[in-house]
Design a protein around this motif. Structure first.
Motif, PDB file in Angstrom:
ATOM      1  N   LEU A 122       0.834  -1.209   0.000  1.00  0.00           N
ATOM      2  CA  LEU A 122       0.000   0.000   0.000  1.00  0.00           C
ATOM      3  C   LEU A 122       0.867   1.256   0.000  1.00  0.00           C
ATOM      4  O   LEU A 122       0.690   2.159  -0.817  1.00  0.00           O
ATOM      5  CB  LEU A 122      -0.920  -0.021   1.226  1.00  0.00           C
ATOM      6  CG  LEU A 122      -1.761   1.233   1.449  1.00  0.00           C
ATOM      7  CD1 LEU A 122      -2.748   1.411   0.303  1.00  0.00           C
ATOM      8  CD2 LEU A 122      -2.513   1.157   2.772  1.00  0.00           C
ATOM      9  N   VAL A 123       1.834   1.295   0.911  1.00  0.00           N
ATOM     10  CA  VAL A 123       2.674   2.488   1.011  1.00  0.00           C
ATOM     11  C   VAL A 123       3.522   2.647  -0.246  1.00  0.00           C
ATOM     12  O   VAL A 123       3.681   3.758  -0.764  1.00  0.00           O
ATOM     13  CB  VAL A 123       3.551   2.417   2.282  1.00  0.00           C
ATOM     14  CG1 VAL A 123       4.505   3.598   2.339  1.00  0.00           C
ATOM     15  CG2 VAL A 123       2.688   2.383   3.516  1.00  0.00           C
ATOM     16  N   LEU A 124       4.026   1.539  -0.753  1.00  0.00           N
ATOM     17  CA  LEU A 124       4.837   1.622  -1.978  1.00  0.00           C
ATOM     18  C   LEU A 124       3.995   2.150  -3.137  1.00  0.00           C
ATOM     19  O   LEU A 124       4.445   2.999  -3.913  1.00  0.00           O
ATOM     20  CB  LEU A 124       5.425   0.244  -2.314  1.00  0.00           C
ATOM     21  CG  LEU A 124       6.375   0.226  -3.498  1.00  0.00           C
ATOM     22  CD1 LEU A 124       7.633   1.013  -3.188  1.00  0.00           C
ATOM     23  CD2 LEU A 124       6.741  -1.201  -3.899  1.00  0.00           C
ATOM     24  N   ALA A 125       2.770   1.648  -3.243  1.00  0.00           N
ATOM     25  CA  ALA A 125       1.903   2.096  -4.327  1.00  0.00           C
ATOM     26  C   ALA A 125       1.648   3.601  -4.221  1.00  0.00           C
ATOM     27  O   ALA A 125       1.729   4.325  -5.222  1.00  0.00           O
ATOM     28  CB  ALA A 125       0.582   1.323  -4.300  1.00  0.00           C
ATOM     29  N   VAL A 126       1.373   4.068  -3.003  1.00  0.00           N
ATOM     30  CA  VAL A 126       1.135   5.509  -2.833  1.00  0.00           C
ATOM     31  C   VAL A 126       2.391   6.288  -3.194  1.00  0.00           C
ATOM     32  O   VAL A 126       2.341   7.295  -3.901  1.00  0.00           O
ATOM     33  CB  VAL A 126       0.693   5.833  -1.388  1.00  0.00           C
ATOM     34  CG1 VAL A 126       0.436   7.321  -1.256  1.00  0.00           C
ATOM     35  CG2 VAL A 126      -0.541   5.055  -1.017  1.00  0.00           C
ATOM     36  N   ASN A 127       3.535   5.808  -2.728  1.00  0.00           N
ATOM     37  CA  ASN A 127       4.791   6.503  -3.007  1.00  0.00           C
ATOM     38  C   ASN A 127       5.102   6.533  -4.495  1.00  0.00           C
ATOM     39  O   ASN A 127       5.501   7.563  -5.035  1.00  0.00           O
ATOM     40  CB  ASN A 127       5.951   5.828  -2.264  1.00  0.00           C
ATOM     41  CG  ASN A 127       6.073   6.329  -0.826  1.00  0.00           C
ATOM     42  OD1 ASN A 127       5.601   7.419  -0.517  1.00  0.00           O
ATOM     43  ND2 ASN A 127       6.676   5.544   0.021  1.00  0.00           N
TER      44      ASN A 127
END
Lengths: 580, 328, 335
Positions: free
Chosen positions: C314-319
């Motif tokens: 999730l965080v990677l996708a947002v980043n």
């Protein structure tokens, strides 16, 4: 490319999981000896109290014994110590009037330590007690320990600036819980509190207004550690205690480290229980229970002769217990620490509701939440099995996983709405969730309200607290019913705050029983406490007994002589040694 | 310059004052009795009342605050149970830790400094290195890998990375000692050994922002007129990059780094918790949970001082590095 | 917010030093800047992939009750009979089976998959709501300070400094129990939404400084440009100036700072749980799950793996998406 980097990291996760997750878990029941009961006697024969303590098989002198623990021992002032870690450490640097001979298997014998015997009940009415002080015990500067220094130690425990330690002796001597106003230590530094006298240098005499048959047990607590008045440094004593035991503190770094080295003035022939095997003990504070256990399991360097003070964390137990190579380095033992779902009897006044609560709890499921039988063993009695004279019974048999139908039947169609107050620690939150599930299955409606972890104990000790249910635990200061049942269930002791009677249970007939049994000689008391335990549960069900804590310890390959104290359930250090 | 310094200092003092007042107020709004927990197992109401008197908790808040501040500036007399006289800067006595709060700070500050300063050097080097490489090789696979790496790092969680690194390098392989703090002055090797995992994980996680920022700044300055002029004059590539572009691109990095380090010095709770090292952050959290006001105040103020100082320093450095900025 | 250095005032850097580019609406051959950015975004494979992942996460979060219905297991259902004597799940990989896709939690024996679905819902809601709030506060304060200047600017700057110096953790520890007591007394049931709301407010109160600094810098730069000066000279009122001239030019930095704050709050929620604050046990959340799972790294790695991978993804996708968005909005820095 960004995607590829992500894939690589994902791969690392999989690798980690592959480290140990490949085989299927098919279960397999861990075994713990739970039926064990304590036997305890007060050794009247002076030979039992004579030194030296028998040699520990395989022990040798030398080496550094390290103890890893997360939270620091706040200080080592004997008169102020009350934590388990403190109570287990102080014996290394201080002697007390009496002490326990303990094999770690529940066979206890109370012997004289500074005293030649565990005391003499002068008039056989438990009101006047005399202790004869042993010859040849010395402080770390070589001065002899006399009745005067023991008396001074007890006197300074009245100092309100030195609060924190046990208060039995103080309250008994002046016969009121407000002992520090009844006798002002700071204004009477050169005298002894009323009721305490030293007829000569080797005699200590207690006179009480009421029978105090448990005195020999009470003086095993470090309140009776001796101190010459010229060595009293007040609040600073905790950082630099003055030793009468086999070790003395040579380095004290608050919150970080305590180093103890041999006290050359300690004489083994005067001491019935202690040894002086390691050159030094080092307390090292900081590592979490998880880190400490992992370090000790890894068994490298100084950690080989280290003990992880905290129990093996529940999440690591399967790994430790499943490793046959570690078996010789673990200790598994039930403790006298009893846990209850405490019912606030001032709010939940309907006996049938309290009985229904007792039927509803799934103790097997609860033990799984706690981490299995290496953490907890189910219990159905008020007093833990480690109490002297304990008898097992189950007043509300509900099987291992609860009897919701029986509970519903007792409730007779009503749906009580109860509030469960739970500390906001991760574990207690999960336990509360589990209990809520059990109780709602049986027809209750439960609201969980969180209480800040550090404040919980203070809050539930206030009478008129707003919760109906909360988790409570009690570890007695000595393994006798006298330090459990009257303390927890005598309704006459209830005051605004600071209550040990968390259940706010008050029944005149039971109170009268407490008074009657307390005046019996300790040896006759034990059977009667066990009977009263069952009677309280059957007639009143003031709490739901849940489980006793199990101690599961791991230590390095070279650490020896550790056993779990049958009195406090924590590691005892008196036999500790470093193997070659 | 002098005017700027005076203005900045006044504003900083005002900030610290506001922080201390707010913390004081917040503590007294806590739904728990501040003196409970000071005699763990056997408090009776009388004893609690005495502690309350001793701490002056029944005085009006303004008086209490004044007493505290006077202690910080000039020292004050505390009760015998609190160790008697307390020299300036007196931060009070902690019943929970049973020591003067100044001693607690002296103990934990070096720990946090030891975690943050080397970690910051590492994350700056790593971040700027990655940024430089990807700016120079803009659009190639090197650029993509470097930025991908830093983005991945930024998406990881410190407690997660820390736990995995611990399991692999400490508990399983035994290549590194168990994390812990040894004074740099006592034993530099053990000091580094006990903290290296914390440094590495922090560097891995924090370098990402610097890499992206530095890359963007470099690209921007390389496109600016004065760089183009320098290149047109025939200066060698390395001189252009080194003397002009790097210098211009570095100032925003300093801004971020200064603020980051300031914030980190205020407490790296997660790092400290993950690696079981007790520094300023963990001490603050424990103090809040135990309701230990003197320690809360001291840790909060120390953290605030770091943040405020970092803020000032950044402004000054900014002016030193980038001649375009004029302090007014 | 001093939770971790990575969660610091990073957005302050983007475009700091007042180097805002020329007004976007004077560039581009016939395309509006939004349309240009959209075209660039659509051409970027990373943006597409991470965008798709984000949409999927959002859909799962929104459809959580529907998924529960299909899956047949709720987030509070317990399956303790499938745990061994240590409270660990029986079977392979933490009890993964056709019935329990991601296996069971140790101790309570709850289903990991459905708890992750609901945890995603909680975490995304907290992060998005907090990011929206911080953006609003940051944009309002930043614009006012930058445009009006003078003493207002001084005050806002000082409040920003003060917020940075305030103890985030202490507030996060102290505020929730205080507010709970204030609103629900000691015995009333506290709805899960209340805890979530308090968390969002705390994040918003501490998280706006970066956006405010960024916007302030941009506004100061814009204020001096010809088109603003021209508008002002032609007698445009302050509202016209703010909404018609300034805000349209701030869209890019606002989006950028929004994309930077979202992952900060996702991880912030988890980090708070890690130190024992944050949401209660009854609210499924990523933070609590990961915090509770970490100790099982050695005995039940699957329990660590599933929540860990999901929050990382999730965080990677947002980043990744945020990065691509930045590139699309500001082609100068594009790779």
């Amino acid at each position: 490319m960004r995607q590829r980097a992500a894939v690589a990291v994902g791969g690392a996760f999989v690798l980690v999981s592959a480290l140990s997750a490949c085989s299927a878990n098919t279960g397999g029941e861990p075994q713990v000896d739970t039926g064990r009961q304590a036997t305890g006697v007060i050794a009247t024969d002076p030979r039992d109290s004579a030194g030296p303590a028998p040699e520990v098989a395989g022990a040798r002198r030398g080496g550094t014994f390290t103890i890893l623990r997360e939270t620091p021992i706040s200080h080592l002032d004997p008169q102020r110590t009350y934590s388990f870690a403190g109570l287990m450490t102080v014996p290394l640097i201080a002697r007390t009037l009496t002490t326990w001979k303990d094999d770690g298997e529940g066979n206890l014998r109370l012997v004289g330590d500074l005293a030649e015997t565990p005391g003499r009940d002068v008039d056989d009415d438990c009101k006047v007690w005399e202790f004869r002080v042993r010859d040849g015990v010395r402080f770390e500067d070589g001065r002899p320990v006399t009745a005067r220094e023991i008396g001074y130690g007890i006197a300074r425990s009245f100092d309100p600036d030195l609060a924190g330690g046990p208060t039995y002796l103080q309250e008994w001597l002046v016969d009121t819980p407000q002992y520090d106003t009844a006798w002002d230590f700071q204004a009477n530094r050169t005298s002894l509190p009323p009721g305490l006298t030293t007829p000569d240098d080797r005699t200590l005499r207690f006179e009480f207004a009421r029978p105090r048959c448990d005195l020999p047990f009470a003086v095993s607590l470090p309140t009776t550690a001796p101190l010459p008045s010229d060595r009293d440094t007040g609040v600073d004593l905790g950082n630099a205690p003055f030793s009468s035991g086999p070790y003395k503190v040579t380095r004290y770094r608050a919150g970080v480290e305590i180093v103890m080295e041999r006290n050359e003035h300690w004489d083994a022939t005067t001491d019935p229980v202690r040894h002086q095997y390691p050159d030094r003990f080092v307390w090292s504070f900081g590592p979490t229970p998880d880190a400490a256990a992992n370090r000790v399991i890894a068994d490298n360097g100084a950690d080989q002769s280290a003990l992880s003070w905290d129990y093996v964390p529940a999440s690591l137990i399967a790994r430790v217990a499943g490793d046959a190579g570690l078996r010789a380095r673990t200790i598994l033992s039930p403790t006298p620490s009893a846990n209850h779902l405490v019912i606030n009897n001032a709010r939940v006044t309907d006996l049938r509701v309290r009985q229904a609560l007792n039927h509803a709890i799934d103790r097997e499921g609860l033990v799984k939440v706690l981490g299995g039988r290496h953490v907890a063993v189910p219990m159905t009695t008020l007093m833990p099995p480690a109490t002297i004279g304990h008898r097992t019974y189950d007043a509300y048999p509900a099987g291992p996983d609860g009897d919701p139908d029986k509970a519903r039947e007792l409730l007779g169609g009503q749906r009580p709405e109860l509030v469960l107050g739970a500390a906001d620690s991760s574990l207690e939150q999960q336990v509360a969730t589990q209990l809520k599930g059990n109780l709602e299955r049986a027809g209750f409606t439960i609201t969980i309200r969180n209480i800040p972890d550090d404040a919980k104990l203070d809050e539930i000790k206030k009478s008129g607290n707003p919760w109906d249910l909360y988790l409570g635990s009690w570890a007695a200061d000595w393994p006798s019913g006298a330090s459990i049942l009257p303390v927890l269930y005598d309704g006459r002791t209830i005051r605004a705050q600071g209550n040990s009677n968390h259940a706010y249970f008050n029944d005149p007939a039971i109170n009268a029983e407490f008074d009657r049994i307390l005046t019996l000689p300790p040896t006759e008391q034990s059977r009667q406490w066990a009977e009263l335990d069952e009677r309280i549960m059957e007639e009143h069900a003031p709490v739901v007994p849940l489980y006793v804590d199990v101690a599961y310890l791991v230590h390095g390959a070279k650490a020896g002589g550790i056993f779990v104290s049958s009195v406090f359930g924590s590691p005892a250090l008196v036999d500790a040694h470093v193997k070659p | 310059m002098l005017r700027f310094l005076v203005k900045r200092t006044l504003s900083a003092v005002l900030t610290l004052f506001a922080v201390s007042v707010l913390t004081f107020l917040m503590f007294f709004a806590l739904p728990r009795d501040p003196v409970s927990g000071m005699c763990p197992r056997n408090c009776n109401p009388e004893r609690l009342e005495r502690v309350r008197q001793e701490l002056g908790l029944s005085d009006p808040l303004v008086v209490q605050y004044g007493g505290y501040m006077r202690g910080v500036v000039a020292g004050r007399e505390l009760g015998a149970a609190q160790g008697g006289h307390c020299d300036a800067p007196c931060l009070g006595w902690s019943y929970v830790n049973n020591e003067a709060v100044t001693d607690t700070l002296v103990r934990v500050l070096p720990v946090t400094l030891s975690i943050v300063v080397p970690a910051a050097v590492l994350w700056l080097l790593l971040g700027m290195g990655l940024g430089l490489v990807s700016a120079l090789r803009r659009g190639t696979w090197v650029d993509r890998v470097a930025i991908g790496f830093s983005l991945t790092g930024a998406s990881l969680q410190l407690y997660f990375v820390g736990a995995v690194l611990l399991l692999i390098f400490v508990y399983t392989l035994g290549w590194l000692p168990v994390p812990g703090y040894t004074s740099l002055l006592d034993d530099p090797v053990r000091w580094a050994g006990g903290l290296v995992l914390a440094w590495l994980s922090l560097a891995l996680l924090c370098s990402a922002n610097y890499a992206r920022l530095f890359r963007a700044q470099l690209l921007e300055t390389l496109g600016e007129d004065f760089v183009r002029t320098a290149r047109a004059k025939g200066l060698p590539r390395s001189a252009v990059y080194g003397r002009h572009a790097l210098r211009a691109a570095i100032s925003p990095v300093i801004t971020v780094a200064g603020l980051d380090v300031g914030a980190a010095l205020g407490g790296t709770v997660i790092t400290e918790t993950t690696f079981g090292i007790h520094g300023l952050g963990r001490t603050a959290v424990d103090a809040v949970r135990a309701g230990d006001l003197p320690t809360i105040m001291a840790t909060v103020l120390a953290a605030a001082v770091f943040v405020v100082l970092a803020n000032m320093l950044v402004d000054l450095l900014y002016a030193a590095v980038d001649p375009r900025v004029r302090l007014g | 917010m001093s939770l971790s250095p990575a969660a610091g005032p990073v957005p302050a850097a983007i475009g700091s030093g007042g180097t805002a580019g020329p007004p976007r609406d004077r560039r581009g051959a016939g395309h509006s800047p939004g349309r240009l950015a959209w075209l660039r975004l659509r051409a970027d494979r990373t943006a597409l992939a991470s965008g798709a992942a984000l949409v999927l996460f959002l859909l799962v979060a929104l459809a959580a009750p529907l998924i529960e219905l299909t899956y047949g297991i709720g987030p509070r259902d317990q399956f303790q009979d499938r745990l061994d004597g240590f409270g660990l799940p029986l079977g392979r990989a933490g009890g993964v089976s056709g019935e329990h896709f991601f296996g069971l939690e140790p101790r309570l024996g709850r289903d990991i998959f459905i708890r992750l679905v609901y945890g995603l819902r909680t975490s995304l809601f907290v992060a998005l709501a907090a990011a929206v709030l911080t953006s609003v506060i940051g944009v309002v304060l930043g614009t006012l300070a930058g445009y009006l200047g003078g003493w207002l600017d001084a005050v806002v700057t000082w409040i920003t400094d003060l917020t940075l110096a305030l103890p985030f953790l202490v507030v996060a520890l102290v505020l929730p129990p205080m507010l709970t007591l204030r609103f629900y007394g000691q015995r009333d049931t506290v709805p899960a939404a209340f805890g979530v709301g308090v968390l969002i407010v705390i994040f918003a109160v501490f998280g706006w400084t970066g956006t405010a600094r960024l916007i302030r810098g941009q506004v100061i730069a814009l204020r001096e440009r010809e088109f603003v000066a021209a508008a002002r000279a032609s007698g445009a009122g302050p509202w016209h100036m703010l909404f018609r001239e300034l805000l349209p030019n701030l869209r890019a930095p606002i989006l950028v700072s929004f994309s930077l704050t979202v992952p900060q709050f996702v991880t912030g929620e988890a980090a708070l749980s890690f130190i024992g604050v944050g949401l209660t046990e009854e609210t499924p959340s990523f933070g609590r799950m990961i915090y509770q799972s970490l100790e099982y790294l050695q005995t039940d790695p699957a329990f660590v793996l599933f929540p860990g991978v999901v929050i990382f993804a999730l965080v990677l996708a947002v980043n990744l998406f945020g990065d691509a968005l930045r590139d699309a909005l500001d082609p100068k820095s594009a790779g």
